[in-house]
Design an enzyme around this catalytic site. Structure first.
Site, PDB file in Angstrom:
ATOM      1  CD  GLU A  64     -53.334  47.429  24.281  1.00 20.97           C
ATOM      2  OE1 GLU A  64     -53.079  48.368  25.052  1.00 20.97           O
ATOM      3  OE2 GLU A  64     -52.678  47.196  23.243  1.00 20.97           O
ATOM      4  CD  GLU A 122     -48.517  51.111  24.784  1.00 20.09           C
ATOM      5  OE1 GLU A 122     -48.111  50.185  24.083  1.00 20.09           O
ATOM      6  OE2 GLU A 122     -49.733  51.328  25.007  1.00 20.09           O
TER       7      GLU A 122
END
Length: 271
Positions: free
Chosen positions: A150, A249
């Site tokens: 990521e 998130e």
């Protein structure tokens, strides 16, 4: 088109509750069928198993351990000289993933070492990352688990994080060349570093293994005031037939429950 599947990141949501097991129950009560989390390693694994099974939710994603947080670590995947620690952390992540039937592990790259210039160590760190990802791919493939990398933005969130753009991540994935190592797209980080979300999503969609959402710049609910049009982005992913989960998130502006109205609105529009 089927509506997108949403999962609660319980490292960010339901933090009104101190215990991760309690957050699993809270997510299920709020209608989530799946959860994800950063680090669960301070929790009793059997307790987490019981909560997952009793709540009837899937665990979609966990991260590899960060390393020594007090010393400034945030993952070890690309950090020179820490290869053995990375492998030990991978073993621990795998233990938790298998116990929780979790099929995705975010293999955290880590930060540029203090005192080092990013450009001066970039090639070495990339080589270490590629080596560690190849090792992880072989280990994870035996368990049917996908590893994810990521990009995290270096403009707001973490100035020293090594992996900071989808383009850098895609180049690394090409060098790794393993089908079970994929790209984790957090639109919050992608927007801050590069923008151009529509073209980047189209370009990198074949290698995307997981998606996370939050508004920019405050990292709050997707429908809060900010730069991103969540309805447009969700529609784009629907049109591309994205089959995975969307990880929520973000930092709720108030309580987690008070901020979940956007999910009801999305589900209503998707019918």
């Amino acid at each position: 088109m089927a509506p997108l599947k949403l999962c609660a990141n319980i490292s960010w949501l339901f933090t009104e509750l101190p215990d991760f097991s309690q957050r699993i129950y809270a997510a299920a009560s709020a209608g989530f069928q799946a959860v994800e989390a950063a680090w669960l390693y301070d929790c009793d694994l059997q307790e987490l198993q019981r909560a997952r099974e009793a709540a009837g939710v899937e665990v979609i994603l966990i991260n590899t351990p960060p390393g020594d947080v007090k010393e400034g670590d945030l993952g070890l995947g690309a950090v020179p000289g820490r290869e053995e620690e990375f492998r030990q952390g991978l073993d621990l992540a795998l233990k938790y993933a298998k116990a929780l039937d979790c099929k995705r592990i975010h293999l955290m790259a880590g930060r540029v070492p203090v005192g080092s210039h990013r450009l001066a160590v970039a090639k070495e760190m990339e080589a270490v990352f590629v080596h560690n990802l190849n090792y992880a791919a072989d280990i994870l493939s035996k368990e049917g688990i996908t590893g994810l990398i990521e990009p995290i933005n270096t403009r707001i969130t973490d100035p020293r994080y090594f992996l900071d753009s989808p383009h850098q991540a895609a180049a690394i994935l090409e060098k790794v060349g393993k089908p079970n190592i994929k790209l984790q797209m957090d639109v919050f980080h992608w927007q801050i570093m590069d923008g151009n979300l529509t073209q980047n999503i189209h370009k990198y969609f074949p290698i995307i293994g997981h998606v996370q959402v939050a508004q920019v710049p405050g990292r709050n609910e997707p429908d809060s005031a900010g730069e991103l049009n969540s309805s447009y982005l969700f529609n784009l992913l629907e049109n591309l037939d994205y089959q995975g989960y969307i990880g929520c998130e973000y930092k709720p502006l108030g309580s987690t429950k008070e901020g979940l109205g956007w999910i009801k609105d999305y589900c209503t529009r998707s019918k």
